[in-house]
Enzyme design. Structure first.
Site, PDB file in Angstrom:
ATOM      1  N   ASP A  95       4.437  -6.594  -4.401  1.00  0.00           N
ATOM      2  CA  ASP A  95       4.666  -5.233  -4.909  1.00  0.00           C
ATOM      3  C   ASP A  95       3.567  -4.282  -4.481  1.00  0.00           C
ATOM      4  OD1 ASP A  95       6.214  -7.095  -6.878  1.00  0.00           O
ATOM      5  OD2 ASP A  95       7.079  -5.082  -7.005  1.00  0.00           O
ATOM      6  N   GLN A 123      14.544 -13.331 -12.612  1.00  0.00           N
ATOM      7  CA  GLN A 123      14.949 -12.878 -11.272  1.00  0.00           C
ATOM      8  C   GLN A 123      15.200 -14.075 -10.345  1.00  0.00           C
ATOM      9  OE1 GLN A 123      12.448 -11.557 -12.999  1.00  0.00           O
ATOM     10  NE2 GLN A 123      12.162  -9.386 -12.590  1.00  0.00           N
ATOM     11  N   GLY A 155      12.833  -4.608  -7.133  1.00  0.00           N
ATOM     12  CA  GLY A 155      12.285  -5.127  -5.884  1.00  0.00           C
ATOM     13  C   GLY A 155      11.595  -3.956  -5.195  1.00  0.00           C
TER      14      GLY A 155
HETATM   15  O1  MRU Z   1      10.166  -6.533 -11.555  1.00  0.00           O
HETATM   16  P1  MRU Z   1      10.824  -6.728 -10.214  1.00  0.00           P
HETATM   17  O2  MRU Z   1      12.034  -7.587 -10.288  1.00  0.00           O
HETATM   18  O3  MRU Z   1      11.064  -5.415  -9.507  1.00  0.00           O
HETATM   19  O4  MRU Z   1       9.734  -7.509  -9.366  1.00  0.00           O
HETATM   20  C1  MRU Z   1      10.023  -7.829  -8.041  1.00  0.00           C
HETATM   21  C2  MRU Z   1       9.010  -8.648  -7.366  1.00  0.00           C
HETATM   22  O5  MRU Z   1       7.991  -8.993  -7.903  1.00  0.00           O
HETATM   23  C3  MRU Z   1       9.299  -8.939  -5.914  1.00  0.00           C
HETATM   24  O6  MRU Z   1       8.756 -10.164  -5.547  1.00  0.00           O
HETATM   25  C4  MRU Z   1       8.687  -7.855  -5.038  1.00  0.00           C
HETATM   26  O7  MRU Z   1       9.058  -6.593  -5.500  1.00  0.00           O
HETATM   27  C5  MRU Z   1       9.078  -7.982  -3.616  1.00  0.00           C
HETATM   28  S1  MRU Z   1      10.784  -7.610  -3.331  1.00  0.00           S
HETATM   29  C6  MRU Z   1      11.001  -7.748  -1.665  1.00  0.00           C
END
Ligand code: MRU
Length: 350
Positions: free
Chosen positions: A242, A201, A52
């Site tokens: 992100d 996720q 995240g």
């Molecule tokens: O690969 P991840 O699980 O780190 O990806 C996370 C996401 O795409 C979330 O939507 C994003 O980081 C926002 S978290 C508040």
């Protein structure tokens, strides 16, 4: 009965460790792991034990501090060389979420601003900076949650993709923030959580967090989103981010752009929620956002006892970019940016 909060990142300074909630074990096991070395922290970020965008930034800030803590005290040059090596390794752990680089830049600026001070004082200041990054994220999430909730009505159906909840941040979360705040205030939302292939996720983390908080959550496979929208069950989509480019193009978990296209087709507002630390004014458009490619075996073999596909070619990008024209609003702690984003995002930084 209030549930014990799950803490994705915690500094255990006494033991010179970063304690993380191992998110790869959820929803079946709640286990905290102590990370002591730079290698361990980089590996935890790479393998999504901590994940995240904001949570990665916080972990990197603590990682930079713990590296600094172990650095030589003979003089600034030797200290800074050690600190920079650790920061460079942390920066190489994942490429897309800009919060990682934002947090490391903040730590670096702090170290450089004190280059004429005794090294122990620099170390103490870096500790405070990492704690501030963590604390500020909590405050940001609360503000984002309030702004987000102001756009929603009681009883609405909402759809989310991936996980942008408390475990991806520091509290409340971003996309899940208005939902959890609404739950506290009796809004009675009905939430659809996309499972979010291939790393699940949505199933493992979002459904877990919302169900645990007593929210009416329904888990769907990613390819069911169109149907629930067509059925009239969704009045708004809320997703995290992100990296938001200067023109509003937004990188988020793979599949997000498909949700935005569906929402546009069905006339459903599509909101992106994130702190201003996820907005990258140095990235002009989505074309300029580096997209992480992950081990393709995650598609074929992860979660299965036996491979669930032949030995064919595989393609496994971790993120995609949603075109700014599909985004109804970008909700930050400083307010809600609306199109045209080039102007409205810039205004947030003034
Ligand atoms: O690969 P991840 O699980 O780190 O990806 C996370 C996401 O795409 C979330 O939507 C994003 O980081 C926002 S978290 C508040």
């Amino acid at each position: 009965m209030s549930l014990e909060p799950l803490i994705p990142n915690r500094l255990d300074d006494e033991n010179s460790a970063l304690v993380i909630l191992d998110q790869t074990l959820l929803p079946n096991q709640v286990r905290y792991v102590s990370l002591r070395t730079n290698e361990e922290i980089c590996s935890a970020i790479r393998t999504l034990q901590v994940r995240g965008a904001p949570a990665i930034g916080i972990a990197a800030a603590y990682g930079a501090y713990l590296g600094a803590k172990a650095a030589p005290e003979s003089g600034f040059e030797a200290f800074y060389a050690h600190f920079r090596t650790d920061c460079d390794r942390l920066a190489a752990s994942r490429p897309t979420a800009v919060n990682l680089f934002w947090a490391l830049r903040r730590m670096d600026r702090k170290a450089l601003s004190m280059k004429d001070c005794p090294v122990p004082a620099i170390k103490a200041a870096l500790r405070e900076e990492a704690l501030a990054i963590h604390r500020e994220d909590e405050e940001r999430n609360k503000a984002i949650s309030e702004y987000g909730l102001s756009l929603l009505k009681p009883g609405q159906g909402l759809l989310t993709h991936c996980n942008a909840g408390p475990i991806a941040t520091s509290s409340y979360g971003t996309a899940l923030g208005p939902i959890l705040l609404g739950q506290e205030r009796g809004f009675g939302f009905r939430v659809f959580a996309d499972e979010t292939r291939p790393l699940l996720q949505g199933a493992r983390l979002t459904a877990f967090e919302l169900h645990r908080a007593g929210v009416d959550v329904t888990l769907i496979c990613d390819n069911m989103a169109s149907m629930v929208m067509k059925n009239g069950w969704v009045q708004a989509c809320l997703v995290g981010c992100d990296r938001v480019a200067a023109n509003g193009d937004t990188a988020n978990k793979i599949g997000t752009s498909g949700v935005a296209i569906l929402a546009h087709h069905y006339g459903i507002p599509f909101y992106v929620l994130g702190p201003t630390s996820t907005i990258d004014p140095d990235t002009p458009t989505g074309e300029d956002i580096p997209i992480e490619q992950r081990d393709p075996e995650e598609i074929r073999s992860l979660w299965y006892e036996k491979p669930m596909a032949p030995a064919c070619k595989l393609f496994n990008p971790a993120f995609d970019v949603t075109d700014h024209r599909l985004i109804s609003g970008i909700i930050t702690e400083k307010g809600i940016a609306r199109p045209p984003y080039t102007q409205s995002l810039q205004k947030l930084f003034e």
